[in-house]
Write an enzyme that holds these catalytic residues in place. Structure first.
Site, PDB file in Angstrom:
ATOM      1  N   ASP A   1       0.845  -1.186   0.000  1.00  0.00           N
ATOM      2  CA  ASP A   1       0.000   0.000   0.000  1.00  0.00           C
ATOM      3  C   ASP A   1       0.884   1.242   0.000  1.00  0.00           C
ATOM      4  O   ASP A   1       2.002   1.211   0.533  1.00  0.00           O
ATOM      5  CB  ASP A   1      -0.923   0.016   1.225  1.00  0.00           C
ATOM      6  CG  ASP A   1      -2.161   0.876   1.004  1.00  0.00           C
ATOM      7  OD1 ASP A   1      -3.249   0.300   0.829  1.00  0.00           O
ATOM      8  OD2 ASP A   1      -2.034   2.116   0.991  1.00  0.00           O
TER       9      ASP A   1
ATOM     10  N   GLY B   1     -36.481  -1.686   4.634  1.00  0.00           N
ATOM     11  CA  GLY B   1     -35.752  -0.730   5.450  1.00  0.00           C
ATOM     12  C   GLY B   1     -35.664   0.624   4.785  1.00  0.00           C
ATOM     13  O   GLY B   1     -36.458   0.950   3.889  1.00  0.00           O
TER      14      GLY B   1
ATOM     15  N   CYS C   1     -20.558  -1.182  -2.068  1.00  0.00           N
ATOM     16  CA  CYS C   1     -20.734  -1.901  -3.331  1.00  0.00           C
ATOM     17  C   CYS C   1     -21.989  -1.505  -4.100  1.00  0.00           C
ATOM     18  O   CYS C   1     -21.901  -1.030  -5.232  1.00  0.00           O
ATOM     19  CB  CYS C   1     -20.752  -3.408  -3.069  1.00  0.00           C
ATOM     20  SG  CYS C   1     -19.187  -4.066  -2.457  1.00  0.00           S
TER      21      CYS C   1
ATOM     22  N   ASN D   1     -24.550  -7.881  -7.974  1.00  0.00           N
ATOM     23  CA  ASN D   1     -24.861  -6.783  -7.059  1.00  0.00           C
ATOM     24  C   ASN D   1     -26.106  -6.015  -7.503  1.00  0.00           C
ATOM     25  O   ASN D   1     -26.914  -5.587  -6.669  1.00  0.00           O
ATOM     26  CB  ASN D   1     -23.668  -5.833  -6.948  1.00  0.00           C
ATOM     27  CG  ASN D   1     -22.640  -6.342  -5.958  1.00  0.00           C
ATOM     28  OD1 ASN D   1     -22.854  -7.336  -5.264  1.00  0.00           O
ATOM     29  ND2 ASN D   1     -21.501  -5.680  -5.893  1.00  0.00           N
TER      30      ASN D   1
ATOM     31  N   THR E   1     -13.511  -4.361  -8.161  1.00  0.00           N
ATOM     32  CA  THR E   1     -14.715  -4.414  -8.980  1.00  0.00           C
ATOM     33  C   THR E   1     -14.561  -3.428 -10.132  1.00  0.00           C
ATOM     34  O   THR E   1     -14.443  -2.220  -9.916  1.00  0.00           O
ATOM     35  CB  THR E   1     -15.948  -4.063  -8.138  1.00  0.00           C
ATOM     36  OG1 THR E   1     -16.070  -5.026  -7.089  1.00  0.00           O
ATOM     37  CG2 THR E   1     -17.207  -4.097  -8.990  1.00  0.00           C
TER      38      THR E   1
END
Length: 433
Positions: A30, A256, A263, A211, A122
């Site tokens: 990183d 909800g 995502c 997704n 992704t």
């Protein structure tokens, strides 16, 4: 095998620790010095149940390490994963692939011998083609294969998802890369978890399609909840009734305040933009995005509808993260609801088991307190936003005694209406008459 993970965010850190636990030797790279320093001290920069122990165990065993300089790790690796962020690009909604492309350039300049380069981030369809083109420009003579291997990790259950997955998807038509990836995931194949091999573009689309479908399922049951309130039905019973149909399934049918997280919001928008770019609009997903955004924005109106004018009122919020068992605040419904309550003149106080540190940076004029009973103290209404386990069995008598008015607005349907009303509360929930 020797594995290098570029990026120590949620996906990179969890994946790296799990691969190390399989017995591979993993180096996580990183560019953030503070993050690497924390990891080397044994501090985990994200909250994920069990991750701290898993990291500590594999660091101690010598299978997991962290570094700012990935040159040696990339040269020595058989597999290099790109697990950097792909946030929504400002202005047009496309995924920002700048970090992916920068990682591809760096990897290309350092690989030594045949290397499998895997996009774990992704990414939209066709990104693997561009990564391969970038690497080929940098290293015309390089021996490598670019593979798509999307992640399917649920925050709060990521380790379990990695080690006992529904499926592993590997996008490559290169026989050498397929053999390497098969060996990498061999511990899972021994347990008979399905490994699905596809073409690279198909693999990239599987992640987005999955997704988007789940986001549509959440949005569907939320719209059914609105209808239930109008006709006098119970959305939880509706969800159970349709969820028992094997073609539908019960997961992601919990009404909800709208979906959030790292995502679903960005991936649905990115898929919409990709589809528009290719001239194949995905109108169901476009509508899903619009309906979900609108839902989060009107949730504050529900509070106003229950207690009237909010000017000068104190509203207590239970839960700030987009879901329980994470500290992730990205696109959480709280980011829309709390400012809307404040704009209506309310004073807002809140508690979340893991999201307090992040919330302190994201909100203004929000009073953060030490627990659910402190949230109730002096409140004119209590709004339950995130279904943390510790909110499921509160002492309602103590809660009521601390409040100015016994009003409970349950946006996750944790409590039974009859029980809440028997405890003396004016109770409002989602999709229940």
């Amino acid at each position: 095998m020797r594995v290098t993970m570029i990026g120590t965010g949620y996906v990179g850190l969890v994946s790296g620790a799990c691969f190390a636990d399989f017995g591979h030797v993993v180096t996580c790279v990183d560019k953030d010095p503070s993050k690497i320093e924390r990891l080397e001290r044994g501090e985990i920069p994200i909250f994920e149940p069990g991750l701290d122990d898993l990291v500590a165990k594999n660091v101690k065993a010598g299978r997991l390490s962290f570094t700012l300089d990935g040159a040696e790790a990339i040269r020595d690796a058989e597999v290099v994963f790109i697990a950097v962020g792909t946030p929504t690009r400002r202005g047009d909604g496309h995924a920002d692939l700048s970090y992916v492309y920068a990682a591809a350039e760096e990897i290309a300049s350092l690989i030594d011998g045949f290397t499998v380069v895997v996009t774990k981030s992704t990414v939209p369809v066709g990104t693997g083609d561009e990564v391969e083109a970038i690497m080929r420009r940098v290293r015309p003579d390089g021996e490598f294969a670019v593979v798509s291997n999307p992640e399917f990790l649920r925050e709060g259950a990521a380790i379990e998802d990695f080690k006992r997955p529904d499926r592993v998807v590997i996008g490559t038509e290169d026989p050498r890369a397929r053999a390497v990836m098969g060996e990498l995931y061999r511990p899972l194949s021994l347990s008979d978890f399905p490994v699905v091999y596809t073409a690279r573009r198909t693999s990239e689309l599987i992640k987005y399609a999955g997704n988007a479908f789940l986001a549509m399922k959440i949005t569907f049951i939320n719209e059914m909840a609105d209808l239930c309130e109008k006709v006098g039905a119970d959305v939880q019973q509706v969800a159970k009734g349709i969820g028992l149909d094997g073609r539908i399934g019960s997961k992601f049918l919990h009404a909800g305040p709208g979906y959030g997280g790292s995502c679903f919001p960005k991936d649905t928008i990115a898929l919409v933009r990709t589809a528009q770019q290719y001239g194949a609009p995905v109108r169901l997903i476009e509508t899903t995005v619009e309906v979900n955004d609108a839902r989060k924005k009107v949730m504050a109106k529900r509070v106003e509808a229950v207690i009237g004018d909010l000017a000068g009122k104190t509203i207590g919020i239970l839960g700030l993260t987009f879901k329980p068992n994470t500290d992730d605040m990205r696109d959480s419904p709280s980011l829309d609801i709390i400012p809307a309550l404040q704009a209506m003149g309310a004073k807002v106080k809140a508690f979340d088991p893991e999201g307090m540190r992040e919330a302190a940076h994201l909100f203004t004029d929000l009073e953060l307190v030490d627990g659910p009973y402190e949230v109730a103290q002096g409140a004119d209404a209590l709004v339950l936003l995130t279904e943390w386990d510790q909110f499921r069995a509160l002492d309602l008598a103590q809660i009521k005694n601390r409040m100015n008015q016994p009003v409970l607005i349950d946006l996750r349907n944790i409590y039974k209406p009859a029980e809440a009303r028997a405890a003396g509360f004016l109770y409002s929930s989602i999709g229940r008459a």
